[in-house]
Design an enzyme around this catalytic site. Structure first.
Site, short mmCIF file in Angstrom:
data_model
loop_
_atom_site.label_atom_id
_atom_site.label_comp_id
_atom_site.label_asym_id
_atom_site.label_seq_id
_atom_site.Cartn_x
_atom_site.Cartn_y
_atom_site.Cartn_z
N SER A 1 -11.94 -3.90 -34.72
CA SER A 1 -11.23 -5.15 -34.44
C SER A 1 -9.72 -4.96 -34.43
O SER A 1 -9.00 -5.72 -33.76
CB SER A 1 -11.61 -6.21 -35.48
OG SER A 1 -12.99 -6.49 -35.37
N PHE A 2 -9.24 -3.97 -35.16
CA PHE A 2 -7.79 -3.69 -35.18
C PHE A 2 -7.29 -3.33 -33.79
O PHE A 2 -6.14 -3.59 -33.45
CB PHE A 2 -7.54 -2.54 -36.16
CG PHE A 2 -6.08 -2.29 -36.44
CD1 PHE A 2 -5.36 -3.15 -37.26
CD2 PHE A 2 -5.43 -1.18 -35.91
CE1 PHE A 2 -4.01 -2.91 -37.51
CE2 PHE A 2 -4.10 -0.93 -36.16
CZ PHE A 2 -3.38 -1.80 -36.97
N GLU A 3 -8.16 -2.73 -32.98
CA GLU A 3 -7.77 -2.30 -31.63
C GLU A 3 -7.94 -3.41 -30.58
O GLU A 3 -7.55 -3.22 -29.42
CB GLU A 3 -8.60 -1.08 -31.19
CG GLU A 3 -8.18 0.23 -31.82
CD GLU A 3 -8.61 0.40 -33.27
OE1 GLU A 3 -9.67 -0.15 -33.63
OE2 GLU A 3 -7.87 1.03 -34.04
N VAL B 1 -15.35 -8.65 -38.92
CA VAL B 1 -14.65 -8.03 -40.04
C VAL B 1 -15.31 -8.55 -41.32
O VAL B 1 -15.36 -9.77 -41.56
CB VAL B 1 -13.14 -8.35 -40.02
CG1 VAL B 1 -12.41 -7.45 -41.02
CG2 VAL B 1 -12.55 -8.18 -38.63
N ILE B 2 -15.84 -7.61 -42.10
CA ILE B 2 -16.58 -7.99 -43.31
C ILE B 2 -15.82 -7.48 -44.53
O ILE B 2 -15.44 -6.30 -44.59
CB ILE B 2 -18.01 -7.40 -43.28
CG1 ILE B 2 -18.75 -7.87 -42.01
CG2 ILE B 2 -18.79 -7.82 -44.54
CD1 ILE B 2 -20.12 -7.24 -41.81
N GLY C 1 -14.73 -3.66 -50.66
CA GLY C 1 -14.25 -3.60 -52.03
C GLY C 1 -12.74 -3.49 -52.15
O GLY C 1 -12.19 -3.58 -53.25
N HIS D 1 -8.48 -3.69 -47.42
CA HIS D 1 -8.46 -3.25 -46.03
C HIS D 1 -8.83 -4.40 -45.08
O HIS D 1 -8.20 -4.60 -44.04
CB HIS D 1 -9.46 -2.09 -45.87
CG HIS D 1 -9.41 -1.39 -44.55
ND1 HIS D 1 -8.36 -0.60 -44.17
CD2 HIS D 1 -10.29 -1.37 -43.52
CE1 HIS D 1 -8.60 -0.12 -42.95
NE2 HIS D 1 -9.75 -0.58 -42.54
N TYR E 1 -11.36 -16.58 -29.20
CA TYR E 1 -11.42 -15.77 -30.42
C TYR E 1 -12.83 -15.79 -30.99
O TYR E 1 -13.24 -16.75 -31.64
CB TYR E 1 -10.41 -16.34 -31.41
CG TYR E 1 -10.29 -15.58 -32.70
CD1 TYR E 1 -9.72 -14.32 -32.73
CD2 TYR E 1 -10.74 -16.13 -33.90
CE1 TYR E 1 -9.60 -13.62 -33.92
CE2 TYR E 1 -10.62 -15.45 -35.09
CZ TYR E 1 -10.05 -14.19 -35.09
OH TYR E 1 -9.94 -13.50 -36.26
N ARG F 1 -24.01 -16.11 -38.28
CA ARG F 1 -23.13 -16.56 -37.18
C ARG F 1 -23.34 -15.77 -35.89
O ARG F 1 -22.63 -15.96 -34.93
CB ARG F 1 -21.67 -16.45 -37.64
CG ARG F 1 -21.32 -17.48 -38.68
CD ARG F 1 -20.11 -17.12 -39.53
NE ARG F 1 -19.84 -18.18 -40.50
CZ ARG F 1 -20.54 -18.38 -41.63
NH1 ARG F 1 -21.56 -17.59 -41.94
NH2 ARG F 1 -20.23 -19.38 -42.43
N1 INI Z 1 -13.08 -2.90 -38.08
C1 INI Z 1 -13.85 -4.00 -37.85
O1 INI Z 1 -13.99 -4.40 -36.68
N2 INI Z 1 -14.45 -4.64 -38.87
C2 INI Z 1 -14.31 -4.24 -40.16
O2 INI Z 1 -14.92 -4.88 -41.06
C3 INI Z 1 -13.51 -3.11 -40.43
N3 INI Z 1 -13.33 -2.66 -41.79
O3 INI Z 1 -13.62 -3.42 -42.72
O4 INI Z 1 -12.88 -1.55 -42.03
C4 INI Z 1 -12.89 -2.43 -39.34
N4 INI Z 1 -12.14 -1.34 -39.57
C5 INI Z 1 -11.76 -0.45 -38.50
C6 INI Z 1 -10.47 -0.87 -37.81
O5 INI Z 1 -10.70 -2.01 -37.00
C7 INI Z 1 -9.90 0.24 -36.92
O6 INI Z 1 -10.83 0.53 -35.90
C8 INI Z 1 -9.60 1.52 -37.69
O7 INI Z 1 -8.76 1.24 -38.79
C9 INI Z 1 -8.88 2.54 -36.77
O8 INI Z 1 -7.66 2.03 -36.28
#
Ligand code: INI
Length: 156
Positions: free
Chosen positions: A57-59, A82-83, A86, A89, A114, A128
């Site tokens: 999701s970051f990308e 995104v879950i 612990g 992050h 979104y 969901r």
């Molecule tokens: N990416 C997600 O889409 N969901 C998540 O829950 C998640 N967690 O929790 O780590 C996640 N991490 C990866 C992130 O989106 C990037 O792809 C990674 O950091 C590389 O840039």
């Protein structure tokens, strides 16, 4: 009063891009399925839909921005899950994804729906993604459909 509102209709030339994360693909694949099904059932032809995958999701924001700038779509549906884990992050990924997707929409002028789940547990995500709380991918796709029609009405 004149009310201007988008309809849930597929304009024949309207193109849609689903931009979806692979992370948590068990869930995200259900969101993609829901989004594609909603578009199809509202008359969007197969050739007017494309699926772009990113690692997580970051990308999503960068890919959404690139698809929009390249003129590949009249509306984009961003899909991810995104879950919470612990550590903190989750907070960073969820907040950068949400902010970035909104910024990409505002910078490009292309509507972006979104469809990113931000949840505490896998169970909440499953709820969901096509079980008891509906399918947020399908809901996002309908927003995209409506926004395309609204943008066309507001064009002239
Ligand atoms: N990416 C997600 O889409 N969901 C998540 O829950 C998640 N967690 O929790 O780590 C996640 N991490 C990866 C992130 O989106 C990037 O792809 C990674 O950091 C590389 O840039």
């Amino acid at each position: 009063m004149q009310v201007i509102e988008g309809q849930l209709v597929a304009l024949q030339d309207a193109r849609f891009a689903l931009v979806a994360a692979r992370f948590n693909d068990l869930i995200v694949d259900r969101l993609i399925g829901g989004a594609a099904d909603a578009l199809r059932r509202h008359g969007v032809p197969e050739e007017n839909m494309e699926l772009v995958r990113v690692p997580g999701s970051f990308e999503l924001p960068l890919a959404v921005q690139r698809v929009a700038d390249a003129g590949r779509a009249d509306a984009i549906v961003a899909l991810g899950t995104v879950i919470r884990g612990g550590t903190d992050h989750y907070e960073y990924v969820a907040s950068e994804c949400t902010k970035g997707v909104a910024q990409a929409m505002m910078a490009s002028g292309v509507p972006v729906a979104y469809g990113v789940l931000t949840v505490e547990t896998v169970e909440q995500a499953i709820e969901r993604a096509g079980t008891k709380a509906g399918n947020k991918g399908a809901e996002a796709a309908l927003s995209a459909l409506e926004m395309v029609d609204l943008m066309r009405q507001l064009e002239a």
